[in-house]
Design a protein around this motif. Structure first.
Motif, mmCIF file in Angstrom:
data_model
loop_
_atom_site.group_PDB
_atom_site.id
_atom_site.type_symbol
_atom_site.label_atom_id
_atom_site.label_comp_id
_atom_site.label_asym_id
_atom_site.label_seq_id
_atom_site.Cartn_x
_atom_site.Cartn_y
_atom_site.Cartn_z
ATOM 1 N N SER A 85 0.847 -1.193 0.000
ATOM 2 C CA SER A 85 0.000 0.000 0.000
ATOM 3 C C SER A 85 0.886 1.247 0.000
ATOM 4 O O SER A 85 1.775 1.352 -0.836
ATOM 5 N N GLY A 86 0.698 2.153 0.931
ATOM 6 C CA GLY A 86 1.486 3.373 0.956
ATOM 7 C C GLY A 86 2.935 3.179 1.366
ATOM 8 O O GLY A 86 3.730 4.119 1.298
ATOM 9 N N ASN A 87 3.299 1.982 1.788
ATOM 10 C CA ASN A 87 4.700 1.671 2.065
ATOM 11 C C ASN A 87 5.449 1.216 0.812
ATOM 12 O O ASN A 87 6.653 0.977 0.869
ATOM 13 N N ALA A 88 4.741 1.069 -0.305
ATOM 14 C CA ALA A 88 5.389 0.721 -1.566
ATOM 15 C C ALA A 88 5.954 1.981 -2.213
ATOM 16 O O ALA A 88 5.443 3.086 -2.016
ATOM 17 N N SER A 89 7.005 1.814 -3.003
ATOM 18 C CA SER A 89 7.596 2.973 -3.673
ATOM 19 C C SER A 89 6.842 3.325 -4.947
ATOM 20 O O SER A 89 6.804 4.481 -5.358
ATOM 21 N N LEU A 90 6.226 2.318 -5.568
ATOM 22 C CA LEU A 90 5.410 2.523 -6.766
ATOM 23 C C LEU A 90 4.033 1.919 -6.516
ATOM 24 O O LEU A 90 3.919 0.751 -6.131
ATOM 25 N N VAL A 91 3.000 2.716 -6.727
ATOM 26 C CA VAL A 91 1.615 2.274 -6.552
ATOM 27 C C VAL A 91 0.905 2.448 -7.891
ATOM 28 O O VAL A 91 1.031 3.499 -8.527
#
Length: 251
Positions: free
Chosen positions: A138-144
């Motif tokens: 989720s928001g801890n990913a670098s690319l969403v």
């Protein structure tokens, strides 16, 4: 438990392994019944059946295309709930990247869209454990990324997706006219749009797959956008110029 401004509950704060980077793709399954789309054949337009869905189980769906990619290895498949029908976890074969893809029930396209937007601005952050490691999703990913019908053509969202942590997340939105429809919601999210669209399109997996190749090679926005356009032109046979007019980068 932490809650964001919309009352959305995140998992308890667990710090992901900072040495591992992740990509999170939100996929709203194609759905003739519950989405305002031009109908496709019923088998591939059943938003409750990931296995035969145009955006998931078909040859150019996320699950099939990435499973067949030499660059990614599928390490786990999960059945989650009635909204998130399936989660796939891939590991890149040469780089320290994980890719998480979630297939949302087609009738829950609004939830999928909101989860993507909440992740893009950092309101929604989660972690999962895989290979004895805690990785960020989720928001801890670098690319969403978001793949599917542009539901914002059919419904409105009253929430504000304001950035919560001053981090700039990279995003890809493969949906019809996504720059026009999503930009209003993302103005305060502090995102870096790698690829989004100016017109009608078919959001099959080859476009995001090749964009991610450039992303993992630390290429520029323009180089990543060009990779996406070349892939789209190849498979859709629409010409490179038309594909570049359709798939754009930045604000």
């Amino acid at each position: 438990m932490n809650c964001n401004a919309q009352g959305l509950q995140n998992k308890p704060a667990v710090k992901p392994d900072s040495s591992i980077k992740t990509i999170h793709i939100y996929v709203a399954l194609c759905d003739n019944k519950y989405q305002g789309i031009v109908p496709v054949p019923s088998k591939i337009g059943n938003g409750q059946d990931p296995n035969s869905n145009l955006y998931w189980g078909c040859s150019y769906g996320i699950r099939t295309y990435f499973k067949n990619s030499k660059e990614w290895k599928l390490i786990k498949t999960q059945k989650l709930d009635s909204i998130k029908l399936e989660r796939l976890i891939f590991k890149h074969t040469t780089k320290n990247y994980y890719l998480i893809a979630d297939a949302y029930n087609g009738k829950n396209i609004k939830e999928c869209t909101k989860d993507f937007l909440r992740s893009s601005c950092g309101q929604l952050k989660n972690t999962i454990n895989i290979d004895n490691k805690t990785i960020g999703i989720s928001g801890n990913a670098s690319l969403v990324a978001y793949i599917g019908h542009d539901g914002l053509m059919d419904f409105q969202l009253s929430e504000t997706f304001r950035n919560t942590d001053a981090k700039t997340r990279d995003i890809i939105i493969l949906a019809c006219i996504s720059k026009s429809y999503f930009s209003t919601h993302l103005k305060s999210a502090k995102v870096n749009p790698l690829v989004w669209t100016t017109g009608l399109m078919c959001p099959e997996a080859y476009t995001i797959h090749d964009a991610i190749v450039g992303y993992l090679n630390n290429e520029s926005n323009e180089q990543i956008r060009t990779r996406a356009a070349l892939a789209y032109s190849k498979y859709q046979k629409c010409g490179e110029k038309a594909a570049k007019n359709l798939l754009v980068t930045g604000w």
